[in-house]
Design a protein around this motif. Sequence first.
Motif, PDB file in Angstrom:
ATOM      1  N   LEU A   1       7.965  -8.205 -12.406  1.00 30.14           N
ATOM      2  CA  LEU A   1       8.068  -7.886 -10.978  1.00 30.14           C
ATOM      3  C   LEU A   1       9.027  -6.721 -10.733  1.00 30.14           C
ATOM      4  N   TRP A   2      10.228  -6.804 -11.318  1.00 33.66           N
ATOM      5  CA  TRP A   2      11.202  -5.733 -11.109  1.00 33.66           C
ATOM      6  C   TRP A   2      10.709  -4.422 -11.712  1.00 33.66           C
ATOM      7  N   GLY A   3      10.083  -4.504 -12.885  1.00 29.06           N
ATOM      8  CA  GLY A   3       9.551  -3.294 -13.501  1.00 29.06           C
ATOM      9  C   GLY A   3       8.475  -2.641 -12.654  1.00 29.06           C
ATOM     10  N   ALA A   4       7.571  -3.467 -12.112  1.00 28.49           N
ATOM     11  CA  ALA A   4       6.506  -2.930 -11.267  1.00 28.49           C
ATOM     12  C   ALA A   4       7.076  -2.307  -9.997  1.00 28.49           C
ATOM     13  N   VAL A   5       8.092  -2.945  -9.408  1.00 28.04           N
ATOM     14  CA  VAL A   5       8.713  -2.413  -8.196  1.00 28.04           C
ATOM     15  C   VAL A   5       9.346  -1.052  -8.473  1.00 28.04           C
ATOM     16  N   VAL A   6      10.040  -0.924  -9.596  1.00 26.01           N
ATOM     17  CA  VAL A   6      10.717   0.342  -9.911  1.00 26.01           C
ATOM     18  C   VAL A   6       9.696   1.450 -10.195  1.00 26.01           C
ATOM     19  N   LEU A   7       8.611   1.122 -10.924  1.00 27.49           N
ATOM     20  CA  LEU A   7       7.589   2.132 -11.171  1.00 27.49           C
ATOM     21  C   LEU A   7       6.920   2.564  -9.865  1.00 27.49           C
ATOM     22  N   ALA A   8       6.657   1.585  -8.984  1.00 27.46           N
ATOM     23  CA  ALA A   8       6.063   1.918  -7.693  1.00 27.46           C
ATOM     24  C   ALA A   8       7.001   2.792  -6.863  1.00 27.46           C
ATOM     25  N   ALA A   9       8.298   2.505  -6.929  1.00 26.83           N
ATOM     26  CA  ALA A   9       9.270   3.328  -6.208  1.00 26.83           C
ATOM     27  C   ALA A   9       9.271   4.755  -6.746  1.00 26.83           C
ATOM     28  N   GLY A  10       9.178   4.894  -8.067  1.00 27.37           N
ATOM     29  CA  GLY A  10       9.111   6.224  -8.658  1.00 27.37           C
ATOM     30  C   GLY A  10       7.869   6.980  -8.214  1.00 27.37           C
ATOM     31  N   ALA A  11       6.734   6.279  -8.177  1.00 23.82           N
ATOM     32  CA  ALA A  11       5.497   6.911  -7.714  1.00 23.82           C
ATOM     33  C   ALA A  11       5.621   7.348  -6.257  1.00 23.82           C
ATOM     34  N   ALA A  12       6.273   6.527  -5.442  1.00 20.85           N
ATOM     35  CA  ALA A  12       6.452   6.869  -4.021  1.00 20.85           C
ATOM     36  C   ALA A  12       7.329   8.108  -3.871  1.00 20.85           C
ATOM     37  N   VAL A  13       8.403   8.193  -4.662  1.00 19.31           N
ATOM     38  CA  VAL A  13       9.277   9.369  -4.623  1.00 19.31           C
ATOM     39  C   VAL A  13       8.490  10.623  -5.003  1.00 19.31           C
ATOM     40  N   TYR A  14       7.654  10.508  -6.027  1.00 15.19           N
ATOM     41  CA  TYR A  14       6.839  11.640  -6.459  1.00 15.19           C
ATOM     42  C   TYR A  14       5.900  12.079  -5.332  1.00 15.19           C
ATOM     43  N   GLY A  15       5.254  11.101  -4.676  1.00 12.59           N
ATOM     44  CA  GLY A  15       4.340  11.435  -3.607  1.00 12.59           C
ATOM     45  C   GLY A  15       5.041  12.089  -2.431  1.00 12.59           C
ATOM     46  N   LEU A  16       6.200  11.587  -2.067  1.00  4.67           N
ATOM     47  CA  LEU A  16       6.950  12.181  -0.956  1.00  4.67           C
ATOM     48  C   LEU A  16       7.392  13.611  -1.301  1.00  4.67           C
ATOM     49  N   ARG A  17       7.849  13.786  -2.538  1.00  6.36           N
ATOM     50  CA  ARG A  17       8.296  15.130  -2.949  1.00  6.36           C
ATOM     51  C   ARG A  17       7.118  16.098  -2.940  1.00  6.36           C
ATOM     52  N   ARG A  18       5.966  15.645  -3.443  1.00  5.92           N
ATOM     53  CA  ARG A  18       4.789  16.510  -3.465  1.00  5.92           C
ATOM     54  C   ARG A  18       4.343  16.891  -2.058  1.00  5.92           C
ATOM     55  N   THR A  19       4.383  15.896  -1.146  1.00  2.24           N
ATOM     56  CA  THR A  19       4.015  16.163   0.230  1.00  2.24           C
ATOM     57  C   THR A  19       4.956  17.176   0.866  1.00  2.24           C
ATOM     58  N   ALA A  20       6.257  17.004   0.611  1.00  2.00           N
ATOM     59  CA  ALA A  20       7.235  17.931   1.177  1.00  2.00           C
ATOM     60  C   ALA A  20       7.073  19.345   0.629  1.00  2.00           C
ATOM     61  N   THR A  21       6.648  19.431  -0.644  1.00  2.00           N
ATOM     62  CA  THR A  21       6.506  20.742  -1.282  1.00  2.00           C
ATOM     63  C   THR A  21       5.254  21.468  -0.818  1.00  2.00           C
ATOM     64  N   THR A  22       4.135  20.718  -0.717  1.00  2.00           N
ATOM     65  CA  THR A  22       2.860  21.348  -0.382  1.00  2.00           C
ATOM     66  C   THR A  22       2.581  21.371   1.111  1.00  2.00           C
ATOM     67  N   GLY A  23       3.285  20.453   1.850  1.00  2.00           N
ATOM     68  CA  GLY A  23       3.060  20.371   3.279  1.00  2.00           C
ATOM     69  C   GLY A  23       1.777  19.691   3.660  1.00  2.00           C
ATOM     70  N   THR A  24       1.206  18.898   2.686  1.00  2.00           N
ATOM     71  CA  THR A  24      -0.043  18.177   2.972  1.00  2.00           C
ATOM     72  C   THR A  24       0.178  16.686   2.851  1.00  2.00           C
TER      73      THR A  24
END
Length: 422
Positions: free
Chosen positions: A399-422
């Motif tokens: 459970l904790w491992g899945a939560v941390v990986l999901a958090a990492g994926a969310a950070v990546y998505g937010l950063r990508r959105t901020a960079t591309t503006g999409t």
Amino acid sequence: MSTPAPPSRAPALTRRLGVFDATVIGLGSMIGAGVFAALAPAASAAGSALLPALALAAVVAYCNATSSARLAARYPASGGTYVYGRERLGPFWGYLAGWGFVIGKTASCAAMALTVGSYLWPAQAHAVAVAAVVALTAVNYVGVQKAAWLTRAIVAVVLAVLAAVVTACLTSSTADTGRWAVGTDVTFTGVLQGAGLLFFAFAGYARIATLGEEVRDPARTIPRAISTALGITLVVYALVALGVLAVLGPDQLARTTAPLADAVRAAGLPGLVPVVRAGAAVAALGSLLALILGVSRTTLAMARDRHLPHALAAVHPRFQVPHRAELVVGAVVAVLAAGTDVRGAIGFSSFGVLAYYAVANASAYTLTAAENRPPRVVPALGLAGCLVLAFALPVASVLWGAVVLAAGAAVYGLRRTATTGT
């Protein structure tokens, strides 16, 4: 697929390590992490099937090692599977592998530091753990070659201690080889969980791959160092497991908190107990040294791509090490070691590392014959094995491992959105 090339956005590291030193760094990490820490919880899960669980963990580790070696020879840059996933599968998968490695192995660093403290001064385990982190971070800071020299000495001491333990157990009058037999208490789920816990002990060859930018002739050195370190570690683990099972049996082994010390005591040699305790502390120090080394190199690679603060990509002009990454990693590990639970850290680390190697195997599967790919069955089996063992771990770890990986994926998505503006 993209053509491998050395990173150009930051200064390159110096290639100083040969096959011997690279092998020793892998040995220091694997043997230190496993023999003194993983046998008892694995026996608790697998029961009398400890040896089959060890064999299963070794098969998955072999697949991972083969995939990692072929990839590391083609992409000889710091970062390991972070680089392989990025180049073969795309930026997201490389990022996710790097995230899982840095987070999981940072927790593993804390666990190893606490192991040092619990053996050297149990009443002040956390304080000793923090002191160990500070000292080894300083060693890494002044150069990877000095770290390799220290690791060489540590591995020599640990192997000598383990040889004494195996000899004492297998020659003892209390040894009973019938205890190696698999009993009726074994469950398939228990064997899988035991293998997942033991896999934690085999994961040290990742340190060799993450040092890809600091080894000489990486196409030759990395595969040889990985296969040699893994083979030696498997033989050592098998001999130690046989000896400890022979004198303690699976039930007593599952209950002990210091299996090797209890084994030599049961073998009638209590005078060896202080030696074993000292050897355990030295082994954990060797593991911690190699872990800090590997995490800082993956941090360097991710910082070069700005997935982490770019300031962490700096390389020291004199010592030729990623000094800012090492200092930050050391500081985070010291904070965790001041208040973390060892068992929880090990389970969490295992999940993150298995996810990391799942990406490595998927990356190796995409190699072509011209790129010296392994037989396709190897990365396919490694990928399936990583996923099965990861989800066979204790529920809290999953459970904790899945939560941390999901958090990492969310950070990546937010950063990508901020960079591309999409």
